[in-house]
Design a protein around this motif. Sequence first.
Motif, mmCIF file in Angstrom:
data_model
loop_
_atom_site.group_PDB
_atom_site.id
_atom_site.type_symbol
_atom_site.label_atom_id
_atom_site.label_comp_id
_atom_site.label_asym_id
_atom_site.label_seq_id
_atom_site.Cartn_x
_atom_site.Cartn_y
_atom_site.Cartn_z
ATOM 1 N N ASP A 110 48.432 -3.379 -12.736
ATOM 2 C CA ASP A 110 47.990 -3.504 -14.127
ATOM 3 C C ASP A 110 47.136 -2.346 -14.635
ATOM 4 O OD1 ASP A 110 49.343 -5.890 -14.237
ATOM 5 O OD2 ASP A 110 47.584 -7.095 -13.794
ATOM 6 N N GLN A 111 47.196 -1.200 -13.996
ATOM 7 C CA GLN A 111 46.474 -0.032 -14.495
ATOM 8 C C GLN A 111 47.463 0.863 -15.240
ATOM 9 O OE1 GLN A 111 44.196 1.972 -11.475
ATOM 10 N NE2 GLN A 111 43.625 0.054 -10.499
ATOM 11 N N TYR A 112 46.979 1.517 -16.260
ATOM 12 C CA TYR A 112 47.828 2.426 -17.020
ATOM 13 C C TYR A 112 48.206 3.651 -16.193
ATOM 14 C CZ TYR A 112 46.729 0.086 -21.457
ATOM 15 O OH TYR A 112 46.611 -0.808 -22.481
ATOM 16 N N THR A 113 49.430 4.142 -16.397
ATOM 17 C CA THR A 113 49.803 5.457 -15.921
ATOM 18 C C THR A 113 49.365 6.435 -17.000
ATOM 19 O OG1 THR A 113 51.982 5.266 -16.933
ATOM 20 C CG2 THR A 113 51.786 4.596 -14.620
ATOM 21 N N THR A 114 49.387 7.734 -16.683
ATOM 22 C CA THR A 114 48.916 8.717 -17.660
ATOM 23 C C THR A 114 49.958 9.797 -17.843
ATOM 24 O OG1 THR A 114 46.671 8.307 -16.866
ATOM 25 C CG2 THR A 114 46.996 10.218 -18.277
ATOM 26 N N LEU A 115 50.196 10.175 -19.103
ATOM 27 C CA LEU A 115 51.101 11.258 -19.433
ATOM 28 C C LEU A 115 50.283 12.387 -20.050
ATOM 29 C CD1 LEU A 115 54.155 11.926 -19.382
ATOM 30 C CD2 LEU A 115 54.199 11.276 -21.797
ATOM 31 N N TYR A 116 50.393 13.583 -19.441
ATOM 32 C CA TYR A 116 49.646 14.755 -19.889
ATOM 33 C C TYR A 116 50.605 15.775 -20.493
ATOM 34 C CZ TYR A 116 46.157 12.980 -16.555
ATOM 35 O OH TYR A 116 45.262 12.196 -15.868
ATOM 36 N N ASP A 117 50.107 16.555 -21.446
ATOM 37 C CA ASP A 117 50.894 17.689 -21.917
ATOM 38 C C ASP A 117 50.678 18.858 -20.954
ATOM 39 O OD1 ASP A 117 48.449 18.923 -22.580
ATOM 40 O OD2 ASP A 117 48.728 18.703 -24.735
ATOM 41 N N ALA A 118 51.299 19.985 -21.222
ATOM 42 C CA ALA A 118 51.231 21.138 -20.319
ATOM 43 C C ALA A 118 49.820 21.709 -20.191
ATOM 44 C CB ALA A 118 52.200 22.223 -20.787
ATOM 45 N N LYS A 119 48.936 21.416 -21.150
ATOM 46 C CA LYS A 119 47.564 21.927 -21.107
ATOM 47 C C LYS A 119 46.595 20.932 -20.460
ATOM 48 C CE LYS A 119 48.190 24.858 -25.094
ATOM 49 N NZ LYS A 119 47.758 25.156 -26.459
ATOM 50 N N GLY A 120 47.080 19.758 -20.077
ATOM 51 C CA GLY A 120 46.230 18.773 -19.430
ATOM 52 C C GLY A 120 45.628 17.753 -20.368
ATOM 53 N N ASN A 121 46.030 17.771 -21.627
ATOM 54 C CA ASN A 121 45.540 16.783 -22.586
ATOM 55 C C ASN A 121 46.298 15.473 -22.399
ATOM 56 O OD1 ASN A 121 43.847 18.704 -23.942
ATOM 57 N ND2 ASN A 121 45.712 19.536 -24.854
ATOM 58 N N VAL A 122 45.609 14.362 -22.458
ATOM 59 C CA VAL A 122 46.253 13.056 -22.322
ATOM 60 C C VAL A 122 47.033 12.763 -23.588
ATOM 61 C CG1 VAL A 122 45.874 10.582 -22.035
ATOM 62 C CG2 VAL A 122 44.475 12.202 -20.750
ATOM 63 N N LEU A 123 48.327 12.494 -23.417
ATOM 64 C CA LEU A 123 49.175 12.137 -24.549
ATOM 65 C C LEU A 123 49.183 10.620 -24.769
ATOM 66 C CD1 LEU A 123 52.250 14.434 -23.836
ATOM 67 C CD2 LEU A 123 50.479 14.750 -25.578
ATOM 68 N N GLY A 129 49.239 -1.437 -17.398
ATOM 69 C CA GLY A 129 48.445 -2.389 -18.163
ATOM 70 C C GLY A 129 48.961 -3.804 -17.934
ATOM 71 N N ILE A 130 48.346 -4.755 -18.545
ATOM 72 C CA ILE A 130 48.711 -6.159 -18.334
ATOM 73 C C ILE A 130 50.142 -6.442 -18.770
ATOM 74 C CG2 ILE A 130 48.182 -8.528 -19.037
ATOM 75 C CD1 ILE A 130 45.239 -7.702 -19.083
ATOM 76 N N THR A 131 50.582 -5.831 -19.868
ATOM 77 C CA THR A 131 51.942 -6.083 -20.353
ATOM 78 C C THR A 131 52.974 -5.229 -19.628
ATOM 79 O OG1 THR A 131 51.842 -4.372 -22.059
ATOM 80 C CG2 THR A 131 51.074 -6.595 -22.662
ATOM 81 N N GLY A 132 52.530 -4.158 -18.965
ATOM 82 C CA GLY A 132 53.461 -3.248 -18.315
ATOM 83 C C GLY A 132 54.063 -2.233 -19.265
ATOM 84 N N ARG A 133 53.686 -2.291 -20.547
ATOM 85 C CA ARG A 133 54.266 -1.413 -21.571
ATOM 86 C C ARG A 133 53.347 -0.282 -21.994
ATOM 87 N NH1 ARG A 133 56.813 -6.251 -25.135
ATOM 88 N NH2 ARG A 133 58.502 -6.732 -23.701
ATOM 89 N N GLY A 134 52.255 -0.070 -21.268
ATOM 90 C CA GLY A 134 51.347 1.019 -21.595
ATOM 91 C C GLY A 134 50.550 0.754 -22.846
ATOM 92 N N ASP A 135 50.112 1.872 -23.458
ATOM 93 C CA ASP A 135 49.288 1.736 -24.660
ATOM 94 C C ASP A 135 50.098 1.760 -25.949
ATOM 95 O OD1 ASP A 135 49.995 4.407 -24.869
ATOM 96 O OD2 ASP A 135 47.956 5.171 -24.604
ATOM 97 N N GLY A 136 51.415 1.904 -25.860
ATOM 98 C CA GLY A 136 52.280 1.877 -27.037
ATOM 99 C C GLY A 136 52.374 3.185 -27.798
ATOM 100 N N LYS A 137 51.652 4.231 -27.387
ATOM 101 C CA LYS A 137 51.654 5.499 -28.112
ATOM 102 C C LYS A 137 52.888 6.346 -27.826
ATOM 103 C CE LYS A 137 46.629 5.766 -28.354
ATOM 104 N NZ LYS A 137 45.447 6.502 -27.911
#
Length: 156
Positions: A110-123, A129-137
């Motif tokens: 239930d923890q979020y995975t993280t997607l970063y851009d090439a510069k290391g910024n979190v996208l 997460g609890i739903t398994g669908r991430g933060d929806g962004k």
Amino acid sequence: MRSVAALACAALLWTGACARHVDLTTPTDTSEPRATANPSTPAPTTTPTNVPVPETSVKDIPFDQRNRPKWLDDKIQAHLNAKAENPRIRILSYQYRGQTVYYETSPCCDQYTTLYDAKGNVLCAPDGGITGRGDGKCADFEKNRTAEQLIWQDPR
């Protein structure tokens, strides 16, 4: 009354099986496999079903370190300096929305995975997460990602 009847029936079945000395064994028939009535059920075989595990480990997997951004090397070093997680942390690269992105798995449950851009910024957090669908962004990440490449996996 109904539960007494069910209990009596279960006791009768149990004692009947014990009285008849019913044994379950695995057949050791070495003849040719027989066809079965149900085509989706495979015919029994005598061939061993265990598959040997290769002698390689995660430590032996070569990871592509060319063109890896410094921030990503720092993140990998931070993971190596921390306690090993179960399941192992993995970092993969993808092409997504016309750019190279880096996907970091979560250590567990239930923890979020993280997607970063090439510069290391979190996208975003594409899943977890609890739903398994991430933060929806970036709900379209799984459908639109391409060119998957394993960048790093914790060798411990």
